[in-house]
Design a protein around this motif. Sequence first.
Motif, short mmCIF file in Angstrom:
data_model
loop_
_atom_site.label_atom_id
_atom_site.label_comp_id
_atom_site.label_asym_id
_atom_site.label_seq_id
_atom_site.Cartn_x
_atom_site.Cartn_y
_atom_site.Cartn_z
N GLN A 1 5.86 24.70 -32.26
CA GLN A 1 6.77 24.39 -33.37
C GLN A 1 6.97 22.88 -33.50
O GLN A 1 6.88 22.32 -34.59
N THR A 2 7.22 22.23 -32.36
CA THR A 2 7.42 20.78 -32.38
C THR A 2 6.15 20.05 -32.77
O THR A 2 6.19 19.06 -33.53
N MET A 3 5.01 20.53 -32.27
CA MET A 3 3.75 19.85 -32.62
C MET A 3 3.48 19.93 -34.12
O MET A 3 3.00 18.98 -34.73
N LEU A 4 3.80 21.11 -34.69
CA LEU A 4 3.63 21.25 -36.13
C LEU A 4 4.54 20.26 -36.86
O LEU A 4 4.11 19.57 -37.79
N ALA A 5 5.81 20.20 -36.42
CA ALA A 5 6.76 19.29 -37.07
C ALA A 5 6.27 17.84 -36.97
O ALA A 5 6.35 17.09 -37.95
#
Lengths: 463, 307
Positions: free
Chosen positions: A115-119
Amino acid sequence: MSDFFGLSIGLSALYAQRRAIDITGQNIANANTEGYSRQRVTLSAREAGLTASVFSSSPASGAGVEVEAIERIRDFFLEVRAATEHASASQLAVTQRAFSRMELVFAEPSDRGIQTMLADYWAGWHDVANRPNDLAARTQLLERARTLVTAYNQAAGDLRSQWSTTVDQMSSTVSQVNEIASQIAELNGAILRATSAELSPADLQDQRDLLVTKLAEMAGISIRQGELGTVNVYLNGTPMILGSSFERLVLEVPATTNVDTADTTPVRLLWEKDSFPATVTSGELAGLLDAVNNVLPAYKSRLDDVGQKLADVVNTQHALGFDLDGLAGGPMFTFSAATGLSLDVVDPRKVAAAGAGSGLFDGSNAIVMAGLQDSLTGPDRSYQSMIIQLGVDTQVANRRVAIQRGILEQVDAARDAESGVSLDEEMANLVAYQHAYEAAARFITAVDEMLDRLVNGTGTVGR
Amino acid sequence: MTTAFRVTHRTIHAAALGNLNENLSRMAALQEQLSSGRLINRPSDSPTGTVNAMQYRADIRRVEQFSRNGQDGLNWLATADGTLQKVLDLTGRLRELVLKAQSGATDTQGREAIAQEVETLRAGLLDLANTRYLDRPLFAGTADVSDSYDTTGAFLGDVGDESVAAPLGKVERQVAPGVTVRVNLTGPEVFGDPSAADDLFATTAQIAADLRAGDLAGLNTRLVNLDAHIFNVQNQLSKVGARYRQVEVMRQRADDNLLVLKDGLSGVEDIDLPKTIVDLQLQEVAYRSALDATARVIQPSLMDFLR
């Protein structure tokens, strides 16, 4: 009625009480042995001949005591119930473990997850929009894309390896099942022979019942009483162990099956003798089968969906933009279920930040790309709903395990109430048998004195 | 449990172990919360909390980015603002010179001197037109060029036009969801359309020529043109000021939003430290009592009382 009759009554009493004390000792010695059922001596009064006959009759009176039987206290219906509940508990435990491992794979919610990597990736597009002329911003974007791809592929790889490990576990469980089945069959044979010879096979039966519970945990079998103390084992209606003969199971893993194809070409259990499919609905094997054929492939396919969506939305929008050389953007990601994601753009100049009809230093396409974070058909939404589903499924599995544990405790307590050794009880029995033994010895002494008086004292008048 | 239910030591043993285990696992859960500082360590701890936490994280990242975009936009606008102020200074001086020349109190030499100063002013204006912000020419729009204007006064960048929906040459920053603000001006918007041959540079060159030729009527026309240009620059300046204020407000809003979001994330994810510590201590007391009770029950038996 012979004078020595009293001695034989006393002797029978000594034998009987001693035997009872031995059995009490046996119970005490095995108070903590797993699977041991307490044994109880059944004493019955010996009768003198009660059949009326012409020439001989005796005043009906007792002829002492004898040990009628040594009972093994175990309730078969509790065994049946225990097999079902143990099987259930094992199955739920396996399912819970599978889900917990998957939770570890994704490590959400955290700052390290996908999720964080996508953000971060989407935010990288904003930085490119702010500095379209700067190669550093574009390089940063590509680096973040690479990190995202690596994290994604790692998660997919972890699911894949979890699948293989589970299949390995299944194959070792199947060998264990076969091994235990053969041991049970052997014990059944020994019990049959012992019972036919009127010997008491209590210890063999205890061993066998312990193995039967173990087998139930693994394969979810059902049991029925066989002849002469043996137990027959059935796997969903198909006989697995009948007396001293047993059937083996075999695990079939089709060559093309992996975590992606297992829902269409599933892993199966077959009977070795005729390769018919074996239905397993409970126990560890059932849990493992479910994990391998349903749970893991379902989540892998949801993860695949995330990857596919990422590639699709990014590539579509990227193609509408222009890079630093004025060329239309090429595909940024390639996705395939078998190999995962890969990053196609490596040259920072090829990042298509500019929109249509603008100069080369335009960043409007980059702004649109960043906005894909909120797209309804985008990867973020898909990933979030997968994680929620995983959380719910795991929570449900945890609850079911906890509930089943309560049921299992009750069932085991009931079994133990029936067959367990209570030290207090054995102590009390010991005292009782000990007193009876002492009394019987006294009785023999009394008879002995009587006989002594009779033999040595009668008819010696005047000697 | 009916009165006829037979209880053995093993039953009690198993039950006690089971309960102690449960106590310990409750303590372990509290321990995990304390050491990680978070209520939610995995999705199964609270699926709904996980949704919220993930959503908050995404929003925080996005709002942080908007704040950064806003700051960058403010820098663009501030640079444009400063440059336009200087342009107004130079055009003001230019206007004075033209009026002076028009007053007729100057002779050929005087007009030559004025013409030279006018040319210097033109060079100064070109310089200002080529102002850079962070290694990009400020007024070149989105073109890949190193200068907005070349020495002859030809415009090298992209033309921008506010009235067109998607004009070339627009540099925008997204400062809120769905809100993008234009942060630049292109050369033609500030200095006039170069193709019409009467943008500011052309006019200034023409003024120098007219001064040398002594063409007073021409100077009148130039003055009118110059006034129009000055009026335009003032307009653009006020536009820049308005946009600056708008971006400032949005950036401030983003920063405030960030605080609210971070607070929200903490509320969902983080433990309430005093509460968790108290819970852990209560659990320890419960564990202790369970241990004590177990000791009391499993130790004595009939053997202690028989001879």
